[in-house]
Design a protein around this motif. Structure first.
Motif, PDB file in Angstrom:
ATOM      1  N   TRP A   1     -20.026  39.441  84.194  1.00 34.08           N
ATOM      2  CA  TRP A   1     -18.736  39.473  83.510  1.00 34.08           C
ATOM      3  C   TRP A   1     -18.923  39.230  82.015  1.00 34.08           C
ATOM      4  O   TRP A   1     -18.325  39.925  81.190  1.00 34.08           O
ATOM      5  CB  TRP A   1     -17.778  38.422  84.085  1.00 34.08           C
ATOM      6  N   ALA A   2     -19.763  38.240  81.652  1.00 38.77           N
ATOM      7  CA  ALA A   2     -19.980  37.904  80.236  1.00 38.77           C
ATOM      8  C   ALA A   2     -20.567  39.093  79.479  1.00 38.77           C
ATOM      9  O   ALA A   2     -20.157  39.387  78.355  1.00 38.77           O
ATOM     10  CB  ALA A   2     -20.890  36.684  80.112  1.00 38.77           C
ATOM     11  N   VAL A   3     -21.497  39.793  80.092  1.00 43.21           N
ATOM     12  CA  VAL A   3     -22.095  40.976  79.450  1.00 43.21           C
ATOM     13  C   VAL A   3     -21.034  42.046  79.238  1.00 43.21           C
ATOM     14  O   VAL A   3     -20.925  42.628  78.152  1.00 43.21           O
ATOM     15  CB  VAL A   3     -23.263  41.525  80.308  1.00 43.21           C
ATOM     16  N   ALA A   4     -20.236  42.308  80.270  1.00 48.43           N
ATOM     17  CA  ALA A   4     -19.193  43.332  80.158  1.00 48.43           C
ATOM     18  C   ALA A   4     -18.140  42.938  79.117  1.00 48.43           C
ATOM     19  O   ALA A   4     -17.678  43.774  78.340  1.00 48.43           O
ATOM     20  CB  ALA A   4     -18.530  43.566  81.513  1.00 48.43           C
ATOM     21  N   GLU A   5     -17.773  41.672  79.089  1.00 46.77           N
ATOM     22  CA  GLU A   5     -16.779  41.195  78.128  1.00 46.77           C
ATOM     23  C   GLU A   5     -17.308  41.331  76.693  1.00 46.77           C
ATOM     24  O   GLU A   5     -16.590  41.742  75.783  1.00 46.77           O
ATOM     25  CB  GLU A   5     -16.417  39.738  78.433  1.00 46.77           C
ATOM     26  N   GLN A   6     -18.573  40.993  76.496  1.00 44.12           N
ATOM     27  CA  GLN A   6     -19.181  41.114  75.170  1.00 44.12           C
ATOM     28  C   GLN A   6     -19.218  42.567  74.720  1.00 44.12           C
ATOM     29  O   GLN A   6     -18.934  42.878  73.557  1.00 44.12           O
ATOM     30  CB  GLN A   6     -20.593  40.517  75.217  1.00 44.12           C
ATOM     31  N   GLN A   7     -19.520  43.475  75.629  1.00 46.78           N
ATOM     32  CA  GLN A   7     -19.528  44.901  75.286  1.00 46.78           C
ATOM     33  C   GLN A   7     -18.131  45.380  74.918  1.00 46.78           C
ATOM     34  O   GLN A   7     -17.957  46.131  73.956  1.00 46.78           O
ATOM     35  CB  GLN A   7     -20.093  45.715  76.452  1.00 46.78           C
ATOM     36  N   ALA A   8     -17.123  44.938  75.661  1.00 44.73           N
ATOM     37  CA  ALA A   8     -15.749  45.336  75.359  1.00 44.73           C
ATOM     38  C   ALA A   8     -15.311  44.791  74.002  1.00 44.73           C
ATOM     39  O   ALA A   8     -14.673  45.492  73.214  1.00 44.73           O
ATOM     40  CB  ALA A   8     -14.809  44.842  76.460  1.00 44.73           C
ATOM     41  N   ARG A   9     -15.671  43.555  73.717  1.00 43.19           N
ATOM     42  CA  ARG A   9     -15.311  42.967  72.425  1.00 43.19           C
ATOM     43  C   ARG A   9     -16.014  43.671  71.277  1.00 43.19           C
ATOM     44  O   ARG A   9     -15.443  43.824  70.197  1.00 43.19           O
ATOM     45  CB  ARG A   9     -15.639  41.478  72.410  1.00 43.19           C
ATOM     46  N   ALA A  10     -17.244  44.081  71.501  1.00 43.20           N
ATOM     47  CA  ALA A  10     -17.997  44.787  70.448  1.00 43.20           C
ATOM     48  C   ALA A  10     -17.263  46.055  70.030  1.00 43.20           C
ATOM     49  O   ALA A  10     -17.207  46.387  68.846  1.00 43.20           O
ATOM     50  CB  ALA A  10     -19.408  45.118  70.926  1.00 43.20           C
ATOM     51  N   TYR A  11     -16.700  46.759  70.998  1.00 48.43           N
ATOM     52  CA  TYR A  11     -15.946  47.975  70.692  1.00 48.43           C
ATOM     53  C   TYR A  11     -14.810  47.661  69.713  1.00 48.43           C
ATOM     54  O   TYR A  11     -14.574  48.392  68.755  1.00 48.43           O
ATOM     55  CB  TYR A  11     -15.399  48.589  71.990  1.00 48.43           C
ATOM     56  N   HIS A  12     -14.113  46.558  69.943  1.00 43.53           N
ATOM     57  CA  HIS A  12     -12.997  46.190  69.067  1.00 43.53           C
ATOM     58  C   HIS A  12     -13.484  45.760  67.686  1.00 43.53           C
ATOM     59  O   HIS A  12     -12.848  46.070  66.675  1.00 43.53           O
ATOM     60  CB  HIS A  12     -12.135  45.105  69.718  1.00 43.53           C
ATOM     61  N   VAL A  13     -14.610  45.073  67.638  1.00 41.00           N
ATOM     62  CA  VAL A  13     -15.171  44.672  66.343  1.00 41.00           C
ATOM     63  C   VAL A  13     -15.575  45.914  65.540  1.00 41.00           C
ATOM     64  O   VAL A  13     -15.381  45.966  64.325  1.00 41.00           O
ATOM     65  CB  VAL A  13     -16.366  43.706  66.513  1.00 41.00           C
ATOM     66  N   ILE A  14     -16.091  46.921  66.213  1.00 38.56           N
ATOM     67  CA  ILE A  14     -16.437  48.172  65.531  1.00 38.56           C
ATOM     68  C   ILE A  14     -15.194  48.775  64.884  1.00 38.56           C
ATOM     69  O   ILE A  14     -15.236  49.233  63.741  1.00 38.56           O
ATOM     70  CB  ILE A  14     -17.089  49.170  66.520  1.00 38.56           C
ATOM     71  N   ARG A  15     -14.091  48.751  65.580  1.00 47.08           N
ATOM     72  CA  ARG A  15     -12.838  49.279  65.024  1.00 47.08           C
ATOM     73  C   ARG A  15     -12.361  48.431  63.842  1.00 47.08           C
ATOM     74  O   ARG A  15     -11.884  48.966  62.835  1.00 47.08           O
ATOM     75  CB  ARG A  15     -11.776  49.360  66.114  1.00 47.08           C
ATOM     76  N   ILE A  16     -12.490  47.114  63.935  1.00 47.26           N
ATOM     77  CA  ILE A  16     -12.125  46.233  62.820  1.00 47.26           C
ATOM     78  C   ILE A  16     -13.000  46.542  61.612  1.00 47.26           C
ATOM     79  O   ILE A  16     -12.510  46.630  60.482  1.00 47.26           O
ATOM     80  CB  ILE A  16     -12.247  44.749  63.239  1.00 47.26           C
ATOM     81  N   ASN A  17     -14.298  46.719  61.853  1.00 46.85           N
ATOM     82  CA  ASN A  17     -15.214  47.052  60.753  1.00 46.85           C
ATOM     83  C   ASN A  17     -14.823  48.366  60.094  1.00 46.85           C
ATOM     84  O   ASN A  17     -14.914  48.508  58.871  1.00 46.85           O
ATOM     85  CB  ASN A  17     -16.657  47.121  61.248  1.00 46.85           C
ATOM     86  N   ASP A  18     -14.403  49.353  60.895  1.00 41.20           N
ATOM     87  CA  ASP A  18     -13.942  50.630  60.336  1.00 41.20           C
ATOM     88  C   ASP A  18     -12.807  50.416  59.338  1.00 41.20           C
ATOM     89  O   ASP A  18     -12.817  50.968  58.243  1.00 41.20           O
ATOM     90  CB  ASP A  18     -13.441  51.566  61.448  1.00 41.20           C
ATOM     91  N   VAL A  19     -11.845  49.609  59.731  1.00 44.11           N
ATOM     92  CA  VAL A  19     -10.691  49.351  58.873  1.00 44.11           C
ATOM     93  C   VAL A  19     -11.119  48.612  57.608  1.00 44.11           C
ATOM     94  O   VAL A  19     -10.701  48.957  56.500  1.00 44.11           O
ATOM     95  CB  VAL A  19      -9.607  48.555  59.649  1.00 44.11           C
ATOM     96  N   GLU A  20     -11.962  47.590  57.756  1.00 50.00           N
ATOM     97  CA  GLU A  20     -12.401  46.826  56.592  1.00 50.00           C
ATOM     98  C   GLU A  20     -13.213  47.688  55.625  1.00 50.00           C
ATOM     99  O   GLU A  20     -13.023  47.610  54.415  1.00 50.00           O
ATOM    100  CB  GLU A  20     -13.205  45.603  57.026  1.00 50.00           C
ATOM    101  N   LEU A  21     -14.112  48.501  56.175  1.00 46.10           N
ATOM    102  CA  LEU A  21     -14.902  49.392  55.301  1.00 46.10           C
ATOM    103  C   LEU A  21     -14.011  50.406  54.600  1.00 46.10           C
ATOM    104  O   LEU A  21     -14.207  50.693  53.416  1.00 46.10           O
ATOM    105  CB  LEU A  21     -15.994  50.100  56.110  1.00 46.10           C
ATOM    106  N   ALA A  22     -13.045  50.956  55.313  1.00 50.30           N
ATOM    107  CA  ALA A  22     -12.136  51.919  54.693  1.00 50.30           C
ATOM    108  C   ALA A  22     -11.376  51.261  53.547  1.00 50.30           C
ATOM    109  O   ALA A  22     -11.199  51.860  52.471  1.00 50.30           O
ATOM    110  CB  ALA A  22     -11.169  52.474  55.729  1.00 50.30           C
ATOM    111  N   ALA A  23     -10.935  50.040  53.751  1.00 49.70           N
ATOM    112  CA  ALA A  23     -10.191  49.338  52.703  1.00 49.70           C
ATOM    113  C   ALA A  23     -11.064  49.043  51.482  1.00 49.70           C
ATOM    114  O   ALA A  23     -10.610  49.123  50.350  1.00 49.70           O
ATOM    115  CB  ALA A  23      -9.616  48.032  53.259  1.00 49.70           C
TER     116      ALA A  23
END
Length: 194
Positions: free
Chosen positions: A168-190
């Motif tokens: 579960w911890a591995v799967a949760e970390q992978q799911a969270r990474a996806y969201h962090v990638i999206r946050i990074n996209d927004v921050e880099l764009a800004a």
């Protein structure tokens, strides 16, 4: 394990105690702001040496001394360089778990965003594109992540609770990474497209 992830000639990594202090600072000061590395299940090993050094490079920024900040900057530059080169040269094999290197890349992007220097932001933008492409490739090759239904079936089947928790911890970390990638996209764009 750090011999596998050795620095360039003429460089040495700090002793284990200092690296552990940097890692602890990462988990106590930085990880709560962008929570995706699961601290309870994280263990430094040769398979995630780049990830360990990436989180140490961020943690060093909270140590309070100029020497520690310089050490962290050297680690960051080395991890960033190795990660970029590895992806560009296609050095990862299909049977190797790509996530520790993806996580290291995400942390390099995070550190670059926080440094906000033009060179770091350029490398962050390059890394972000490679990370996004790798995540999309993985999503096409792998089945859906471990979810609640599988946990119930596993418990009913008599599996070890600790093993189920680890999956579960591995799967949760992978799911969270996806969201962090999206946050990074927004921050880099800004930062890059004002």
């Amino acid at each position: 394990f750090l011999r596998k992830a050795g620095p360039s000639q003429g460089q040495t990594w700090p002793e284990a105690g200092r690296l552990n202090m940097f890692a602890n600072l990462y988990f106590t000061r930085f990880n709560p702001t962008i929570l995706f590395i699961h601290q309870a299940s994280f263990q430094a090993a040769s398979k995630n040496a780049l990830l360990f050094l990436a989180l140490c490079s961020i943690g060093s920024q909270f140590a309070g001394s100029d020497q520690d900040i310089q050490i962290g900057t050297e680690m960051f530059n080395w991890v960033k360089s190795v990660t970029l080169q590895s992806w560009l040269k296609g050095l990862y094999s299909d049977d190797e778990d790509p996530f520790p290197n993806i996580y290291a890349g995400i942390l390099c992007v995070q550190r670059a965003i926080h440094s906000a220097t033009p060179g770091d932001l350029f490398h962050a933008d390059c890394l972000q594109g490679l990370i996004t492409a790798e995540i999309r490739t993985i999503a096409r090759r792998r089945p859906a992540v471990f979810g609640g239904t599988e946990i119930k079936r596993s418990l009913d089947g008599g599996e070890d609770l600790n093993e189920i928790w680890c999956r579960w911890a591995v799967a949760e970390q992978q799911a969270r990474a996806y969201h962090v990638i999206r946050i990074n996209d927004v921050e880099l764009a800004a930062l890059l497209h004002r």
